[in-house]
Each structure stands twice: as structure tokens, then as C-alpha cells.
Write a protein that holds these residues in place. Structure first.
Motif, PDB file in Angstrom:
ATOM      1  N   GLY A 136      -4.118  -5.611  13.535  1.00 31.16           N
ATOM      2  CA  GLY A 136      -4.971  -5.333  12.384  1.00 31.16           C
ATOM      3  C   GLY A 136      -4.497  -4.138  11.592  1.00 31.16           C
ATOM      4  O   GLY A 136      -4.487  -4.155  10.348  1.00 31.16           O
ATOM      5  N   ALA A 137      -4.084  -3.080  12.294  1.00 33.61           N
ATOM      6  CA  ALA A 137      -3.587  -1.887  11.605  1.00 33.61           C
ATOM      7  C   ALA A 137      -2.308  -2.187  10.828  1.00 33.61           C
ATOM      8  O   ALA A 137      -2.134  -1.732   9.693  1.00 33.61           O
ATOM      9  CB  ALA A 137      -3.346  -0.768  12.615  1.00 33.61           C
ATOM     10  N   LEU A 138      -1.417  -2.959  11.414  1.00 33.26           N
ATOM     11  CA  LEU A 138      -0.169  -3.291  10.720  1.00 33.26           C
ATOM     12  C   LEU A 138      -0.446  -4.122   9.477  1.00 33.26           C
ATOM     13  O   LEU A 138       0.203  -3.930   8.434  1.00 33.26           O
ATOM     14  CB  LEU A 138       0.774  -4.034  11.673  1.00 33.26           C
ATOM     15  N   ALA A 139      -1.403  -5.029   9.557  1.00 36.96           N
ATOM     16  CA  ALA A 139      -1.762  -5.820   8.382  1.00 36.96           C
ATOM     17  C   ALA A 139      -2.352  -4.942   7.286  1.00 36.96           C
ATOM     18  O   ALA A 139      -2.061  -5.132   6.098  1.00 36.96           O
ATOM     19  CB  ALA A 139      -2.748  -6.921   8.782  1.00 36.96           C
ATOM     20  N   GLN A 140      -3.166  -3.980   7.664  1.00 36.51           N
ATOM     21  CA  GLN A 140      -3.752  -3.073   6.675  1.00 36.51           C
ATOM     22  C   GLN A 140      -2.682  -2.198   6.030  1.00 36.51           C
ATOM     23  O   GLN A 140      -2.710  -1.955   4.811  1.00 36.51           O
ATOM     24  CB  GLN A 140      -4.833  -2.227   7.332  1.00 36.51           C
ATOM     25  N   LEU A 141      -1.721  -1.724   6.813  1.00 41.15           N
ATOM     26  CA  LEU A 141      -0.629  -0.942   6.243  1.00 41.15           C
ATOM     27  C   LEU A 141       0.147  -1.754   5.220  1.00 41.15           C
ATOM     28  O   LEU A 141       0.502  -1.252   4.141  1.00 41.15           O
ATOM     29  CB  LEU A 141       0.315  -0.475   7.355  1.00 41.15           C
ATOM     30  N   ALA A 142       0.430  -3.009   5.543  1.00 45.67           N
ATOM     31  CA  ALA A 142       1.176  -3.865   4.629  1.00 45.67           C
ATOM     32  C   ALA A 142       0.396  -4.131   3.350  1.00 45.67           C
ATOM     33  O   ALA A 142       0.995  -4.375   2.288  1.00 45.67           O
ATOM     34  CB  ALA A 142       1.511  -5.181   5.318  1.00 45.67           C
ATOM     35  N   TYR A 143      -0.930  -4.069   3.431  1.00 42.78           N
ATOM     36  CA  TYR A 143      -1.763  -4.279   2.245  1.00 42.78           C
ATOM     37  C   TYR A 143      -1.820  -3.029   1.375  1.00 42.78           C
ATOM     38  O   TYR A 143      -1.783  -3.106   0.145  1.00 42.78           O
ATOM     39  CB  TYR A 143      -3.180  -4.669   2.681  1.00 42.78           C
ATOM     40  N   VAL A 144      -1.905  -1.849   2.019  1.00 36.96           N
ATOM     41  CA  VAL A 144      -2.095  -0.593   1.289  1.00 36.96           C
ATOM     42  C   VAL A 144      -0.791  -0.080   0.683  1.00 36.96           C
ATOM     43  O   VAL A 144      -0.791   0.510  -0.404  1.00 36.96           O
ATOM     44  CB  VAL A 144      -2.696   0.475   2.231  1.00 36.96           C
ATOM     45  N   LEU A 145       0.337  -0.318   1.352  1.00 33.38           N
ATOM     46  CA  LEU A 145       1.604   0.289   0.973  1.00 33.38           C
ATOM     47  C   LEU A 145       2.635  -0.763   0.594  1.00 33.38           C
ATOM     48  O   LEU A 145       2.566  -1.909   1.053  1.00 33.38           O
ATOM     49  CB  LEU A 145       2.153   1.113   2.143  1.00 33.38           C
ATOM     50  N   CYS A 177      -8.213   4.942   3.204  1.00 39.68           N
ATOM     51  CA  CYS A 177      -8.699   3.622   2.791  1.00 39.68           C
ATOM     52  C   CYS A 177      -9.655   3.019   3.806  1.00 39.68           C
ATOM     53  O   CYS A 177     -10.681   2.448   3.436  1.00 39.68           O
ATOM     54  CB  CYS A 177      -7.504   2.695   2.553  1.00 39.68           C
ATOM     55  N   TYR A 178      -9.341   3.159   5.096  1.00 41.54           N
ATOM     56  CA  TYR A 178     -10.083   2.427   6.122  1.00 41.54           C
ATOM     57  C   TYR A 178     -10.837   3.318   7.110  1.00 41.54           C
ATOM     58  O   TYR A 178     -11.492   2.792   8.012  1.00 41.54           O
ATOM     59  CB  TYR A 178      -9.127   1.528   6.905  1.00 41.54           C
ATOM     60  N   GLY A 179     -10.718   4.627   6.942  1.00 42.48           N
ATOM     61  CA  GLY A 179     -11.356   5.508   7.908  1.00 42.48           C
ATOM     62  C   GLY A 179     -12.335   6.505   7.346  1.00 42.48           C
ATOM     63  O   GLY A 179     -13.353   6.808   7.968  1.00 42.48           O
ATOM     64  N   THR A 180     -12.048   7.036   6.144  1.00 46.18           N
ATOM     65  CA  THR A 180     -12.838   8.174   5.653  1.00 46.18           C
ATOM     66  C   THR A 180     -13.434   7.935   4.276  1.00 46.18           C
ATOM     67  O   THR A 180     -13.763   8.882   3.567  1.00 46.18           O
ATOM     68  CB  THR A 180     -11.977   9.450   5.619  1.00 46.18           C
ATOM     69  N   ASP A 181     -13.561   6.689   3.887  1.00 42.43           N
ATOM     70  CA  ASP A 181     -14.207   6.349   2.604  1.00 42.43           C
ATOM     71  C   ASP A 181     -13.535   7.031   1.419  1.00 42.43           C
ATOM     72  O   ASP A 181     -14.191   7.476   0.481  1.00 42.43           O
ATOM     73  CB  ASP A 181     -15.696   6.718   2.631  1.00 42.43           C
ATOM     74  N   GLY A 182     -12.200   7.137   1.463  1.00 40.41           N
ATOM     75  CA  GLY A 182     -11.450   7.689   0.347  1.00 40.41           C
ATOM     76  C   GLY A 182     -11.337   9.200   0.324  1.00 40.41           C
ATOM     77  O   GLY A 182     -10.713   9.759  -0.591  1.00 40.41           O
ATOM     78  N   ASP A 183     -11.895   9.879   1.306  1.00 43.61           N
ATOM     79  CA  ASP A 183     -11.864  11.346   1.361  1.00 43.61           C
ATOM     80  C   ASP A 183     -10.515  11.784   1.948  1.00 43.61           C
ATOM     81  O   ASP A 183     -10.283  11.679   3.152  1.00 43.61           O
ATOM     82  CB  ASP A 183     -13.019  11.848   2.228  1.00 43.61           C
ATOM     83  N   LEU A 184      -9.628  12.319   1.085  1.00 44.25           N
ATOM     84  CA  LEU A 184      -8.280  12.681   1.537  1.00 44.25           C
ATOM     85  C   LEU A 184      -8.299  13.865   2.488  1.00 44.25           C
ATOM     86  O   LEU A 184      -7.512  13.914   3.439  1.00 44.25           O
ATOM     87  CB  LEU A 184      -7.393  12.981   0.331  1.00 44.25           C
ATOM     88  N   ASP A 185      -9.172  14.841   2.242  1.00 47.49           N
ATOM     89  CA  ASP A 185      -9.248  15.984   3.150  1.00 47.49           C
ATOM     90  C   ASP A 185      -9.693  15.534   4.543  1.00 47.49           C
ATOM     91  O   ASP A 185      -9.143  15.976   5.561  1.00 47.49           O
ATOM     92  CB  ASP A 185     -10.224  17.034   2.611  1.00 47.49           C
ATOM     93  N   ALA A 186     -10.679  14.650   4.575  1.00 44.36           N
ATOM     94  CA  ALA A 186     -11.132  14.125   5.867  1.00 44.36           C
ATOM     95  C   ALA A 186     -10.039  13.297   6.525  1.00 44.36           C
ATOM     96  O   ALA A 186      -9.872  13.331   7.747  1.00 44.36           O
ATOM     97  CB  ALA A 186     -12.392  13.286   5.675  1.00 44.36           C
TER      98      ALA A 186
END
Length: 293
Positions: A136-145, A177-186
Motif C-alpha cells: 500500500g505504501a509503495l502504491a501511494q508513493l507511486a501516486y504522489v511522486l 499526504c497520508y499521515g498529517t493532513d497536509g501539515d508539513l511541519d507535522a
């Protein structure tokens, strides 16, 4: 909220936070594995009262709980035994379980190993197999990047080249994208903890981010999900590293389970703007919404 300490079967000290006075006990199991412990589950204590006791605790080797010696043999069975030690400490035959992320995996294993001790089960942002987490993580990486950047990041993780700039940029983007609701600092803070998970994280998951090399390497309870008889609620976020496909497996294979997606959430439910809605849903389920006419 009060503090209590539990001695495990191996005589390590577990640090617990306790609220409420009710005979019904809800155990909250935090994610990781490893990291800073269960402090982020504090909002669960809003569910406590005269009818329900809420217990959250730092799992072995995290937070304020004891750290075993360097040669300790970390195992899922050991983590399950620690959960049961907490249950016995509070002198109840059955508990309700809420497990978040890795805590949901632990809750699944506990429920399968000790079905007689589980009343209701909440599986929050979790999975039933390590392989599904990785894929699942690899699929998400391929989608985001872009493909080249995703490939470079995955290669860096496989080689444990965690200082690689492609890797760190990819992890930050994925977590935002998938962990912190778009919060880059978090996302940066989450990345630091994910890459420095402490002894529990290294022993159970391992020293890679997306590939398990520790005790969880071959963990898979998907074939056993139909054995679960406890009323079960499956919850995840719309933008969650615990993907819809992962949660579909839980919902379709656990008999008579309920599945809810909170579309405005990522992987973290407890401090999101709609955390009150999440807690209201959990409260209603624990109070037996499926038994009310």
C-alpha cells in the motif's frame, strides 16, 4: 486522569493513564511500533465516566514505560502478553479494545489469541498484514511522486540510505499526504520519529521505513479474520496510509463488521479538526449502536 503501573509477565513496568470509574474498560493501543508512546491517545479519555474506565498505556520500550535490555527478544506474542497483563491488572474478564495503526494490528492479534477477553473491537487506521502495509505504501508513493523519484526513495530505504535527499523528500511528501493532513511541519516530526523508533520499533518493525525486517516481517492474520466474533468497527481516513483497499479486507472478512471512512482525515484521528465526530462515533459503537432498535 490518574497514573498506574503494571508489571508484565516478564516483570517490566508499563506506564498507564486511567480515567473513569466504570466496570466496562476500554484499552487504547497506540501506534508505532516504538516511538514516543501513547500520549497522543489522550482524547480517548473523554469517553470515560461513571460507566466506563479508559486505560491508555505506553507499550514496552516507549514513553514512560520500562526499556528492556539490549538483548531482549521482541515479539508480537510478547506485546500480546503485555496487553493481557494490563487487562488482568484492572481485574476485568473482558475489555473493549481500540487499536490505532500498529495498535490495531496488536488488537487483532490479541482478539484472535484471547477472544474470550474481548467485548467490542475498534480497528482504527490499521491493517491485517505487513505485506499489505508495504504494498500500500509503495502504491501511494507511486501516486504522489514521479516514478523516478518514487523509485529512488524506495531504493534508498531498501539500502537504508536514509540520509538520501530523494528519500527524505519522498517521506515528507508521503506523510504530508497520508499521515498529517497536509501539515508539513507535522510530517517532518513524524519522519524523525519513524526513522528513530527506539528499541521497540527496531525490534518489532525493523530499521527500514516501508519494509519490515523485525518480528513483524511475516506477520499476516488476514486468513484468520473470519474467526473474529466480537462486534467490530473499522475506521480510517479518506487520505490515510491505511488505504481503502486495506480496510476493505478487514470489513469484508470480519463477520458483521461496520466500516466507516472519515473523508476529511488522514492517518491521525485524535487531534484532527473533526476528532469530536470520531469520538462520538466510537462512543456510540461502544455503547452498542448495533443492539439498539
Amino acid at each position: 486522569m490518574r497514573t498506574e503501573h503494571v508489571l508484565t509477565d516478564e516483570e517490566f513496568r508499563i506506564h498507564c493513564h486511567v480515567s473513569g470509574t466504570g466496570d466496562r474498560v476500554l484499552l487504547g493501543l497506540h501506534g508505532g511500533p516504538g516511538g514516543s508512546g501513547g500520549g497522543y491517545l489522550e482524547p480517548l479519555h473523554r469517553l470515560a465516566g461513571s460507566g466506563r474506565t479508559v486505560v491508555t498505556f505506553d507499550q514496552l520500550g516507549t514513553g514512560a514505560s520500562e526499556v528492556p535490555p539490549a538483548d531482549y527478544a521482541w515479539s508480537v506474542a510478547g506485546a500480546v502478553a503485555d496487553v493481557d497483563a494490563v487487562r488482568r491488572h484492572f481485574a476485568v474478564d473482558r475489555v473493549d479494545l481500540l487499536g490505532h495503526s500498529w495498535g490495531g494490528m496488536l488488537a487483532l492479534q490479541y482478539t484472535l489469541d484471547h477472544p474470550e477477553h474481548v467485548g467490542r473491537l475498534v480497528l482504527s487506521n490499521t491493517a491485517a498484514s505487513t505485506a499489505r502495509i508495504t504494498l500500500g505504501a509503495l502504491a501511494q508513493l507511486a501516486y504522489v511522486l514521479p516514478e523516478s523519484e518514487a523509485s529512488a526513495a524506495v531504493t534508498a530505504d531498501a539500502l537504508r540510505d536514509h540520509g538520501n535527499p530523494h528519500f527524505r523528500t519522498a517521506v515528507e511528501a508521503w506523510l504530508a499526504c497520508y499521515g498529517t493532513d497536509g501539515d508539513l511541519d507535522a510530517a517532518r516530526a513524524e519522519m524523525k520519529e519513524a526513522l528513530e523508533p527506539g528499541p521497540a520499533g527496531l525490534g518489532l518493525w525493523g530499521d527500514r521505513l516501508w519494509f519490515a525486517t523485525g518480528a513483524l516481517r511475516d506477520w499476516d492474520v488476514e486468513p484468520r479474520l473470519p474467526e473474529i466474533t466480537a462486534p467490530t468497527l473499522v475506521v480510517h481516513g479518506g487520505d490515510d496510509m491505511s488505504s481503502a483497499d486495506t480496510n476493505r479486507v478487514l470489513a469484508e472478512r470480519i463477520p458483521d463488521s461496520e466500516w466507516l471512512t472519515m473523508n476529511n482525515n488522514g492517518h491521525t484521528m485524535f487531534h484532527a479538526p473533526n476528532a469530536p465526530a470520531y469520538l462520538a462515533i466510537v462512543r456510540a459503537f461502544l455503547d452498542g449502536w448495533d443492539e439498539q432498535s
